[in-house]
Design an enzyme around this catalytic site. Structure first.
Site, PDB file in Angstrom:
ATOM      1  N   GLU A   1       9.155   4.531 -12.671  1.00 17.46           N
ATOM      2  CA  GLU A   1       9.294   3.078 -12.658  1.00 17.46           C
ATOM      3  C   GLU A   1       7.983   2.340 -12.907  1.00 17.46           C
ATOM      4  OE1 GLU A   1      13.240   2.651  -9.842  1.00 17.46           O
ATOM      5  OE2 GLU A   1      11.310   2.327  -8.876  1.00 17.46           O
TER       6      GLU A   1
ATOM      7  N   CYS B   1       2.348  -3.205 -13.200  1.00 17.54           N
ATOM      8  CA  CYS B   1       2.111  -2.186 -12.179  1.00 17.54           C
ATOM      9  C   CYS B   1       2.666  -0.878 -12.734  1.00 17.54           C
ATOM     10  CB  CYS B   1       2.802  -2.580 -10.881  1.00 17.54           C
ATOM     11  SG  CYS B   1       2.715  -1.299  -9.626  1.00 17.54           S
TER      12      CYS B   1
ATOM     13  N   CYS C   1       5.499  11.918  -6.059  1.00 16.45           N
ATOM     14  CA  CYS C   1       4.160  11.906  -5.473  1.00 16.45           C
ATOM     15  C   CYS C   1       4.056  13.050  -4.479  1.00 16.45           C
ATOM     16  CB  CYS C   1       3.899  10.569  -4.767  1.00 16.45           C
ATOM     17  SG  CYS C   1       2.207  10.378  -4.183  1.00 16.45           S
TER      18      CYS C   1
ATOM     19  N   CYS D   1       2.905   9.734   2.086  1.00 15.00           N
ATOM     20  CA  CYS D   1       2.580   8.634   2.999  1.00 15.00           C
ATOM     21  C   CYS D   1       3.884   8.166   3.657  1.00 15.00           C
ATOM     22  CB  CYS D   1       1.918   7.482   2.258  1.00 15.00           C
ATOM     23  SG  CYS D   1       0.322   7.926   1.545  1.00 15.00           S
TER      24      CYS D   1
ATOM     25  N   CYS E   1       5.978   4.824   2.452  1.00 12.96           N
ATOM     26  CA  CYS E   1       6.191   4.574   1.022  1.00 12.96           C
ATOM     27  C   CYS E   1       7.379   5.375   0.506  1.00 12.96           C
ATOM     28  CB  CYS E   1       4.912   4.968   0.267  1.00 12.96           C
ATOM     29  SG  CYS E   1       5.065   4.872  -1.522  1.00 12.96           S
TER      30      CYS E   1
ATOM     31  N   CYS F   1       5.729  -3.466  -3.210  1.00  9.59           N
ATOM     32  CA  CYS F   1       4.775  -2.417  -2.840  1.00  9.59           C
ATOM     33  C   CYS F   1       5.430  -1.382  -1.921  1.00  9.59           C
ATOM     34  CB  CYS F   1       3.599  -3.095  -2.124  1.00  9.59           C
ATOM     35  SG  CYS F   1       2.284  -1.975  -1.759  1.00  9.59           S
TER      36      CYS F   1
END
Length: 347
Positions: A94, A107, A114, A118, A121, A340
């Site tokens: 994305e 962005c 990933c 974290c 997220c 975010c």
């Protein structure tokens, strides 16, 4: 025999010129092809209309020209546009276009998924499938720029590597994509308008310093002591705050490039006066230009909540009283999971 065709965009101009010489073509043809793939964004050899049909056929036989395509687009009530891109090997990733009156920001993602996990997220709960190649990152920027022109009649003004993935764990491709984005024979954007965001890979922050990069660096801090940071960002166990501070000072000595801290506020976790004091202490040890205080955007997998408005205001006031250059960043695109920490390739 190896039948896999080489991606023509993985050849630099000298390599392309050398190839054209081996097939008895003039050197300037290489420059024409280079222009088609990096400036005119051709995604098929047939589109290269100033080459002969025979030459186009020959290139198609010898090379591939994979490209990202837009798989789905969502429009937020606040003007944010989220796109899901499909890679040539059918992965999804994305990117987000964030408009304000002054700027149009892309962005972009650097990895499919990933590996950092974290806790706050959505991307961190996905498996990392692979790194994006530099030409794929470049395509994200091209496609988001086309959207900015179509929807807002303006070109992109800024690029932030804050999408899916940890950019510094895909170091070579991220740097190469920025080289192409800033090159006069690429998108010719100023490196000062590009920000790379990291969860804090100290060794690679130092490498950025050695490579004398010209772009800006943002560091996702989100907790101002090691105990709390270990809880929400496992990377801190191997890259603690002290190591991070040393790496950032080295980076700044080598580059003079701007450093920003990113700090998401979580209710009853990192929003107290003591947390603010610890943040002030870190800010004073690093030549940072700015601390972005970010509203938390809830995700299904995590139990964190956004603090009350008065708690946010108190935190901000405490920073300002201590002469921290802090800015509260209101979230954009929450209604389409584009804010975010929310990117997760959802339908």
């Amino acid at each position: 025999m190896d039948n896999v065709k080489k991606n023509i965009r993985h050849l630099d101009l000298p390599a392309l010129e050398a190839y054209f010489e081996t097939i008895g073509e003039k050197k300037f043809r290489a420059r024409q092809v280079y222009e088609w793939i990096w400036q005119k964004h051709a995604h098929q050899f047939d589109q290269m209309t100033n080459l002969s049909k025979e030459l186009r056929q020959l290139l198609a036989e010898h090379f591939s020209l994979p490209a990202l395509t837009v798989d789905a687009t969502q429009y937020s009530a606040d003007g944010t546009v989220k796109s899901r891109f499909r890679t040539a090997d059918h992965h999804l990733v994305e990117g987000v276009l964030i408009p304000t009156d002054e700027r149009k920001t892309a962005c972009v993602s650097s990895q499919i998924g990933c590996s950092l996990s974290c806790k706050f997220c959505a991307t961190g709960y996905m498996e990392r499938k692979r790194n994006l190649d530099y030409d794929e990152i470049y395509d994200e920027v091209v496609l988001l720029n086309q959207q900015a022109e179509k929807v807002y009649g303006k070109k992109l003004s800024n690029i932030v590597f804050m999408g899916m993935g940890e950019p510094l764990l895909n170091y070579k491709n991220v740097l190469k994509s920025i080289e192409r984005i800033t090159a006069p024979d690429g998108l010719a954007m100023s490196p000062r308008r590009i920000t790379v965001s990291t969860a804090g890979v100290a060794k690679m922050i130092r490498q950025l310093g050695d490579d004398k990069v010209k772009f800006k660096l943002a560091v996702s801090l989100h907790a101002a002591n090691d105990k709390k940071r270990n809880e929400i960002m496992p990377i801190n166990e191997t890259n603690n705050i002290k190591a991070l501070i040393e790496a950032l000072n080295y980076f700044y000595q080598q580059t003079g490039s701007e450093i920003t801290f990113e700090y998401i506020l979580f209710k009853d976790f990192n929003d107290s006066k003591q947390d603010a004091d610890e943040l002030v202490k870190i800010y004073r040890q690093v030549p940072a230009d700015l601390v972005n205080i970010i509203e938390y955007n809830p995700i299904e997998q995590a139990l964190f909540a956004k603090p009350e408005e008065d708690a946010i205001a108190r935190f901000m006031q405490h920073l300002e009283k201590n002469r921290v250059n802090a800015r509260l960043r209101r979230s954009r695109g929450k209604d389409i999971d584009a804010a975010c920490g929310q990117l997760a390739n959802k339908d």
